[in-house]
Every structure is written in structure tokens, then in C-alpha cells.
Design an enzyme around this catalytic site. Structure first.
Site, PDB file in Angstrom:
ATOM      1  N   PRO A  89      39.780  34.377  16.188  1.00 17.61           N
ATOM      2  CA  PRO A  89      40.096  35.640  15.503  1.00 17.61           C
ATOM      3  C   PRO A  89      41.561  36.083  15.540  1.00 17.61           C
ATOM      4  CG  PRO A  89      39.103  36.093  17.618  1.00 17.61           C
ATOM      5  CD  PRO A  89      39.085  34.602  17.447  1.00 17.61           C
ATOM      6  N   CYS A  90      42.423  35.364  14.862  1.00 18.94           N
ATOM      7  CA  CYS A  90      43.829  35.771  14.780  1.00 18.94           C
ATOM      8  C   CYS A  90      43.989  37.068  14.001  1.00 18.94           C
ATOM      9  CB  CYS A  90      44.697  34.654  14.204  1.00 18.94           C
ATOM     10  SG  CYS A  90      44.211  34.104  12.572  1.00 18.94           S
TER      11      CYS A  90
END
EC number: 2.1.1.63
Length: 165
Positions: free
Chosen positions: A126-127
Site C-alpha cells: 500500500p504505497c
């Protein structure tokens, strides 16, 4: 290596996998789309279908964590950054500085930001949960509008920019 392009509520996504795990997940309109090479076959597999199903559950709010074997390809440093991203809880955000500090190297902020930008497995790694220190949205390969939608889906706090949503 095989890949397939799936239609989702957030647009088309390409998911690629090998025998060990998911190697790429990118929005099809992504600035860095999954580029199929001569050793890639466009066909779904049980793993790409499972990833697409879990992604749909995430998009509908039924899933907060993914249960997929991942096999991102990158340098040792990039892989450590991507592992740190996976420790950011659903609905929470971090700044690049906070992420660098959590990795024990507060001076590596720019390197952390570059590694986040090279993340080959969007959403699952989850950047999108990394934002500016002031709460503003920063770059995202899928576009800032999608980043804003993902964070809103999770109920995360961020500074809403005019061009988002």
C-alpha cells in the site's frame, strides 16, 4: 509468467504472477503499466483470479488485508521499503519521513520515496498510504485521483486537493 487485465470499480488493472506469487499489479492506465515480455503469457491463473477477487473485496469494503503470496522484484533496499509499507495499517497514513524513521534510517527519506515510486504491486503493497508531511497527496503511479479514492475508501485522513475526486 502470466498476466491478465481485469476490470474493477477503480478501472482496469493488470495482474502478473509466476509460480511463486504475484509479481505485479498496476492500473492499466498506470504511468508504469505492466509490460509484457516475450516470456509473458496473457492468460489468467488461479493466482491472478484470486488477486482480482481479493481486490474486488477490498474495493467494496469487505477486505482490509490481502492474503496473497507476493514476489516483488527489486533491490534489497526496495524490498525492505515495500515490506515496511505492508506494516502501515488499513486506514492510516505515514509520511515518507515517518516511513524512513520506522525503517531505522531517518536520513533515507528521498531513497524511500523513490522505492515507493517503484512499487510493482499497487494497493496490496500500500504505497498509496504514504502522503506528504503536511497531509497532502504526493505522487502515485495510478494518479492522484485514484490515490485519493483509495484513501477515502479506507477512511484515512489527508488534505484534499482541488484536482482530487
Amino acid at each position: 509468467m502470466n498476466y491478465e487485465i481485469y476490470t474493477t470499480r477503480f478501472g482496469a488493472v493488470a495482474i502478473a504472477a509466476d509460480t511463486r506469487g504475484v509479481v505485479a499489479l498496476a492500473f492499466h492506465s498506470d504511468a508504469r503499466p505492466v509490460c509484457a515480455g516475450s516470456h509473458w503469457d496473457r492468460r489468467s491463473s488461479a493466482l491472478t483470479d484470486s488477486a482480482a477477487g481479493q481486490l474486488e473485496e477490498y474495493f467494496t469494503g469487505k477486505r482490509r488485508e490481502f492474503d496473497l503470496p507476493l514476489c516483488p522484484r527489486g533491490t534489497d533496499f526496495q524490498c525492505r521499503v515495500w515490506e515496511a509499507l505492508q506494516r502501515i495499517p488499513y486506514g492510516e497514513t505515514r509520511s515518507y519521513r515517518q516511513q524512513a524513521e520506522a525503517m531505522g534510517n531517518p536520513k533515507s527519506v528521498r531513497a524511500v520515496a523513490r522505492a515507493n515510486g517503484a512499487n510493482p504491486i499497487a494497493i496490496v503493497i500500500p504505497c498509496h498510504r504514504v502522503i506528504g508531511a503536511d497531509g497532502s497527496l504526493t505522487g502515485y503511479a495510478g494518479g492522484l485521483d485514484i490515490k485519493a479514492r483509495l484513501l477515502a475508501l479506507e477512511g484515512a485522513r489527508f488534505v484534499q486537493q482541488e484536482h482530487s475526486l
